[in-house]
Scaffold this motif. Structure first.
Motif, PDB file in Angstrom:
ATOM      1  N   PRO A 141       0.782  -1.249   0.000  1.00 18.36           N
ATOM      2  CA  PRO A 141       0.000   0.000   0.000  1.00 18.36           C
ATOM      3  C   PRO A 141       0.808   1.289   0.000  1.00 18.36           C
ATOM      4  N   LEU A 142       1.792   1.428   0.880  1.00 20.36           N
ATOM      5  CA  LEU A 142       2.563   2.670   0.943  1.00 20.36           C
ATOM      6  C   LEU A 142       3.338   2.914  -0.349  1.00 20.36           C
ATOM      7  N   VAL A 143       3.911   1.847  -0.890  1.00 22.13           N
ATOM      8  CA  VAL A 143       4.677   1.960  -2.140  1.00 22.13           C
ATOM      9  C   VAL A 143       3.743   2.304  -3.294  1.00 22.13           C
ATOM     10  N   PHE A 144       2.622   1.610  -3.353  1.00 27.04           N
ATOM     11  CA  PHE A 144       1.672   1.814  -4.450  1.00 27.04           C
ATOM     12  C   PHE A 144       1.164   3.256  -4.483  1.00 27.04           C
ATOM     13  N   ALA A 201       0.141 -11.928  -2.484  1.00 30.63           N
ATOM     14  CA  ALA A 201      -0.263 -10.567  -2.841  1.00 30.63           C
ATOM     15  C   ALA A 201      -1.742 -10.517  -3.196  1.00 30.63           C
ATOM     16  N   CYS A 202      -2.212 -11.515  -3.960  1.00 29.14           N
ATOM     17  CA  CYS A 202      -3.632 -11.564  -4.320  1.00 29.14           C
ATOM     18  C   CYS A 202      -4.493 -11.805  -3.083  1.00 29.14           C
ATOM     19  N   TYR A 213      -5.569   1.002  -0.444  1.00 30.60           N
ATOM     20  CA  TYR A 213      -4.957   2.003  -1.304  1.00 30.60           C
ATOM     21  C   TYR A 213      -5.732   3.319  -1.257  1.00 30.60           C
ATOM     22  N   ASP A 214      -5.047   4.359  -0.807  1.00 29.63           N
ATOM     23  CA  ASP A 214      -5.642   5.686  -0.754  1.00 29.63           C
ATOM     24  C   ASP A 214      -5.961   6.194  -2.155  1.00 29.63           C
ATOM     25  N   THR A 215      -5.196   5.716  -3.134  1.00 29.04           N
ATOM     26  CA  THR A 215      -5.379   6.149  -4.521  1.00 29.04           C
ATOM     27  C   THR A 215      -6.793   5.868  -5.022  1.00 29.04           C
ATOM     28  N   TYR A 216      -7.386   4.766  -4.579  1.00 30.34           N
ATOM     29  CA  TYR A 216      -8.700   4.381  -5.076  1.00 30.34           C
ATOM     30  C   TYR A 216      -9.825   4.599  -4.058  1.00 30.34           C
ATOM     31  N   SER A 217      -9.526   5.176  -2.903  1.00 30.79           N
ATOM     32  CA  SER A 217     -10.562   5.411  -1.898  1.00 30.79           C
ATOM     33  C   SER A 217     -10.707   6.878  -1.514  1.00 30.79           C
TER      34      SER A 217
END
Length: 305
Positions: A141-144, A201-202, A213-217
């Protein structure tokens, strides 16, 4: 949804004309160097149509995944992001490698001095660990979230990840015959190993009880990352978030994990079937050759009068 996408994003954002032109140039050069210009390369041999079709399909999927609409839509929904991951890193590399003739690749590796690094990196254990480690690290998550909101770093990591995917597929679809030293059960075990290493990972994504993921929320982060995706084309209004996310973010995240796992199983399963039948075919040919050798050695010689 497609109507909303075409309304809010331009043709260049969806289809990346420069990327499209670059892809067409690569396909044109491949067709010419495996056809009319083949004599310009030493030790070249005819390329069967299946290999040509494989390379062209790989180039098209590469464009769709990194330059076409799939790349932009993958920034809208996490589930589509995982479709893009499967296409770019599990489907494209074997198609390109299978379609690339060894005689075309050898001069490029020799001229660039890549022989030794490629031989080391494509050792099965190294290739297996390298790709799966980088893929899992990318989805931490942090890296993504960091990569998705930093354009240069994101592109650089995608390039590294794609190269590692080519390395991972190399032992299974080696384009240089004399380097193809892994056969039969070894290839089967290698494919299973890839499936096992990708599973954590899955599973983390599928069984998470909260958004990773903050990117999608987060609409603000989502809009910023999408603006970067549009090749630094300016900010995107966070108000668009509700229009392009038709399901709850957590459901979208779980669906993404499931899609990745299913597509992985389908692609690996297809390759596994191909490897297995090729192995059976080789074993049958060996058996037939051995039978013929035994028959010829026991057959009485014809006496000359």
């Amino acid at each position: 949804m497609w109507e909303q996408i075409t309304t809010n994003f331009s043709f260049s954002h969806l289809w990346s004309p420069f990327f499209l032109v670059g892809t067409l140039i690569v396909i044109f050069l491949y067709i010419m160097f495996t056809g009319p210009w083949r004599s310009k390369i030493a030790n070249s041999e005819p390329v069967i149509w299946k290999k040509k079709a494989s390379f062209i399909a790989g180039a098209i999927f590469f464009y769709v995944g990194f330059g076409g609409p799939l790349y932009l839509i993958s920034h809208l929904m996490f589930s589509i992001h995982m479709v893009q991951m499967a296409v770019c890193f599990l489907l494209v590399p074997p198609l390109l490698l299978y379609g690339t003739p060894g005689w075309m690749l050898k001069p490029l590796l020799a001229r660039g001095g890549f022989w030794k690094p490629v031989k080391v990196l494509t050792k099965p254990l190294v290739a297996l660990v390298l790709f799966n480690m980088l893929f899992s690290f990318y989805h931490f998550p942090l890296v993504f979230d960091y990569l998705m909101t930093n354009y240069v770093e994101h592109i650089a990591f995608l390039v590294i990840l794609f190269i590692s995917s080519l390395i991972m597929w190399w032992p299974m679809v080696c384009p240089i015959p004399e380097w193809d030293t892994m056969f039969g059960l070894k290839k089967v075990a290698y494919i299973f190993g890839n499936g096992v290493l990708l599973t954590p990972a899955c599973a983390l994504i599928i069984f998470a009880d909260s958004m990773l993921y903050d990117t999608y929320s987060n609409p603000a982060t989502w809009s910023y990352a999408l603006g970067l995706c549009l090749q630094l084309g300016g900010p995107v209004s966070p108000e668009l978030y509700s229009q392009f996310v038709p399901m709850a973010p957590l459901e979208d995240q779980k669906l993404g994990g499931i899609i990745m796992k299913v597509m992985q199983e389908i692609i690996y399963g297809a390759v596994l079937g191909y490897v297995f039948f090729q192995w059976v075919r080789k074993e049958r040919l060996k058996d037939d050759e051995e039978v013929n050798r035994l028959l010829s050695s026991t057959r009485p010689a014809t006496r000359l009068e």
